[in-house]
Design a protein around this motif. Sequence first.
Motif, PDB file in Angstrom:
ATOM      1  N   LYS A  52       0.811  -1.217   0.000  1.00  0.00           N
ATOM      2  CA  LYS A  52       0.000   0.000   0.000  1.00  0.00           C
ATOM      3  C   LYS A  52       0.849   1.274   0.000  1.00  0.00           C
ATOM      4  CE  LYS A  52      -3.969  -2.106   2.227  1.00  0.00           C
ATOM      5  NZ  LYS A  52      -4.742  -2.350   1.061  1.00  0.00           N
ATOM      6  N   HIS A 140      -9.933  -7.329  -6.265  1.00  0.00           N
ATOM      7  CA  HIS A 140      -9.856  -6.261  -5.265  1.00  0.00           C
ATOM      8  C   HIS A 140     -10.757  -5.093  -5.658  1.00  0.00           C
ATOM      9  CE1 HIS A 140      -6.704  -8.199  -2.984  1.00  0.00           C
ATOM     10  NE2 HIS A 140      -6.024  -8.400  -4.105  1.00  0.00           N
ATOM     11  N   GLU A 141     -10.755  -4.766  -6.940  1.00  0.00           N
ATOM     12  CA  GLU A 141     -11.598  -3.662  -7.406  1.00  0.00           C
ATOM     13  C   GLU A 141     -13.071  -3.976  -7.197  1.00  0.00           C
ATOM     14  OE1 GLU A 141     -10.332  -3.196 -11.457  1.00  0.00           O
ATOM     15  OE2 GLU A 141      -8.409  -2.298 -10.867  1.00  0.00           O
ATOM     16  N   CYS A 143     -14.343  -5.964  -4.965  1.00  0.00           N
ATOM     17  CA  CYS A 143     -14.580  -5.919  -3.518  1.00  0.00           C
ATOM     18  C   CYS A 143     -14.814  -4.479  -3.071  1.00  0.00           C
ATOM     19  CB  CYS A 143     -13.368  -6.484  -2.795  1.00  0.00           C
ATOM     20  SG  CYS A 143     -13.724  -7.879  -1.773  1.00  0.00           S
ATOM     21  N   GLN A 144     -13.983  -3.576  -3.563  1.00  0.00           N
ATOM     22  CA  GLN A 144     -14.115  -2.177  -3.186  1.00  0.00           C
ATOM     23  C   GLN A 144     -15.418  -1.585  -3.719  1.00  0.00           C
ATOM     24  OE1 GLN A 144     -10.420  -0.662  -4.688  1.00  0.00           O
ATOM     25  NE2 GLN A 144      -9.233  -1.621  -3.046  1.00  0.00           N
ATOM     26  N   GLY A 147     -18.288  -2.338  -1.589  1.00  0.00           N
ATOM     27  CA  GLY A 147     -18.262  -1.690  -0.278  1.00  0.00           C
ATOM     28  C   GLY A 147     -17.641  -2.512   0.827  1.00  0.00           C
ATOM     29  N   THR A 149     -14.951  -3.789   3.483  1.00  0.00           N
ATOM     30  CA  THR A 149     -13.898  -3.147   4.273  1.00  0.00           C
ATOM     31  C   THR A 149     -12.557  -3.792   3.913  1.00  0.00           C
ATOM     32  OG1 THR A 149     -14.097  -4.714   6.104  1.00  0.00           O
ATOM     33  CG2 THR A 149     -15.506  -2.744   6.189  1.00  0.00           C
ATOM     34  N   GLY A 150     -11.489  -3.182   4.367  1.00  0.00           N
ATOM     35  CA  GLY A 150     -10.164  -3.738   4.124  1.00  0.00           C
ATOM     36  C   GLY A 150     -10.003  -5.121   4.725  1.00  0.00           C
ATOM     37  N   GLU A 153     -11.947  -7.563   2.543  1.00  0.00           N
ATOM     38  CA  GLU A 153     -11.202  -7.801   1.303  1.00  0.00           C
ATOM     39  C   GLU A 153     -10.057  -8.782   1.554  1.00  0.00           C
ATOM     40  OE1 GLU A 153      -8.526  -5.276  -1.903  1.00  0.00           O
ATOM     41  OE2 GLU A 153      -9.895  -4.191  -0.580  1.00  0.00           O
TER      42      GLU A 153
END
Length: 190
Positions: A52, A140-141, A143-144, A147, A149-150, A153
């Motif tokens: 990150k 990942h996209e 998942c985001q 909505g 959360t980290g 995910e």
Amino acid sequence: MMNKEWVGLKNFKLLFENELFLSALRNTGIFCGIAIPLGMAIALLLVLVLKKQRRGRILLILLLIPLIVPSGTVIAFWKYLFERNGFLDGFLQLFGKNMFDIENSRWAILIIILMYLWKNISFSIVLFWSGINWIPQIYHEQCQLDGATGRQEFQYITWILLKPTTLVVLLMSIVNSFKVFKESEEVTNG
């Protein structure tokens, strides 16, 4: 002439009655039970944090230095650090303390764990880094977009798709954990 009498499991019985063997077995179990999960967790955490970060690849290269350092250099470093009249002994003498006998103290296992972590986390980082980069970004996209959360995910995408890599890291960590006893013996015997 040699006697070829069948002894069955007698040798194993004698082995498990030997206090030295039982002590070595107990110490190995403690070491592996602490060092392997701790090393894997630290490596995965570092990879997740560095992934990150904007300059994560630069920090990653710094973390890989122990991987490229020859074992002889590692042995010399740890020996200089922990031997009598070494760095730690000199530091303790500044405060009026004498160096304790590391080999026969309860701190010996912690020092071996430190040696293992310092030398082997780099390898686990490489494996986890490549495993995480293997996961398609579209998961990942999505998942985001949904909505998540980290934590969600990580739990439902990263961790599940990282399981094969985690198995490889676990197996390699187990193999490398037995090498540390050879290196620690070389440190103490010089």
